[in-house]
Design a protein around this motif. Sequence first.
Motif, PDB file in Angstrom:
ATOM      1  N   SER A  89      42.243  40.931  38.653  1.00  0.00           N
ATOM      2  CA  SER A  89      43.603  41.489  38.738  1.00  0.00           C
ATOM      3  C   SER A  89      43.876  42.483  37.602  1.00  0.00           C
ATOM      4  O   SER A  89      44.739  43.348  37.734  1.00  0.00           O
ATOM      5  N   ASP A  90      43.137  42.378  36.500  1.00  0.00           N
ATOM      6  CA  ASP A  90      43.408  43.278  35.370  1.00  0.00           C
ATOM      7  C   ASP A  90      42.278  44.298  35.106  1.00  0.00           C
ATOM      8  O   ASP A  90      42.531  45.444  34.771  1.00  0.00           O
ATOM      9  N   TYR A  91      41.054  43.861  35.269  1.00  0.00           N
ATOM     10  CA  TYR A  91      39.909  44.754  35.026  1.00  0.00           C
ATOM     11  C   TYR A  91      38.958  44.724  36.212  1.00  0.00           C
ATOM     12  O   TYR A  91      39.026  43.821  37.050  1.00  0.00           O
ATOM     13  N   MET A  92      38.052  45.696  36.228  1.00  0.00           N
ATOM     14  CA  MET A  92      37.017  45.678  37.260  1.00  0.00           C
ATOM     15  C   MET A  92      35.666  45.972  36.607  1.00  0.00           C
ATOM     16  O   MET A  92      35.596  46.576  35.525  1.00  0.00           O
ATOM     17  N   PHE A  93      34.609  45.498  37.266  1.00  0.00           N
ATOM     18  CA  PHE A  93      33.252  45.703  36.760  1.00  0.00           C
ATOM     19  C   PHE A  93      32.447  46.539  37.743  1.00  0.00           C
ATOM     20  O   PHE A  93      32.406  46.235  38.940  1.00  0.00           O
TER      21      PHE A  93
END
Length: 200
Positions: A137-141
Motif C-alpha cells: 500500500s505504501d511502496y512497490m518493488f
Amino acid sequence: MFEKITANWLSFGILFLLILLAVLLLWRTRRPHLQKQPRKDIMPGFTLIYADQKQSGKKSEGFGKLLYSAKYDLQGKPDYIFKKRLGSAIVPVELKSGAIKDAPLPHPGDLLQLAAYFLLLEDIYGKRPSYGWLKYSDYMFYVRNTRNLRKEVKQTMADMRKMLEDGEGTPNASFVTCRHCICNGTVCPYGQYHRNGGEV
Ligand code: SF4
C-alpha cells in the motif's frame, strides 16, 4: 583507395558493435534484482491483458480465469498482467493490501508468489517475463526474474510437493520468513518470532 576506405569503415563498424555489446553486458549485470520505490499505479506504454477479476465497462475476455501451466503443474490468478505496447514483454503485477514500511525487502512468501507467476506466464505466453512488480500500500518493488529466483521457487515447489506426498518436511523457520506469517504464534510450533514481539 576505395578498398582502404571500405576496410576502415568495416573496422570502425566492428569496434562500434563491440563497444555496444560491452555496454549492454555491463548494463545487464549491473541491473538491480530488487528495487524499492514509492508506489505508483500507472503503467505507461503498457496494455492490461488480464486481471483476476472482470473489469466493469472494459473489454475483459478471459479476465478472472484461473491460469494453468501444464509444464510446471501450477495454477493461479495474478492480480494484473500487462503487455508492452511496443514489443511483446509481459509484466505481472501483484498487489498486497498491507504496508511494507521500512523493510528493505518484500516478504519472502510474496516474492515466491510473484516468482511462481513468472513460471506460469512463461508457459502460457511462451515468453519469459523479465521482471514484475510487487505493490504494497505504501511502496512497490521492481523484481527481476533472475536465474536464482527461478531456482529458488522451483526448489520450494518441489519441497512442498514432497511434503504433501510423505507428510514430512523441514520448516524454513527464521525471523525473516516467520515474522509476517499468519501461522506464527498461532498454529505453527516452528515460528521464530511471535507477533506480540516475544521470542519463541
Ligand atoms: S511460522 Fe511456521 S509456517 Fe510460518 S513461515 Fe515460520 S515455519 Fe513456516
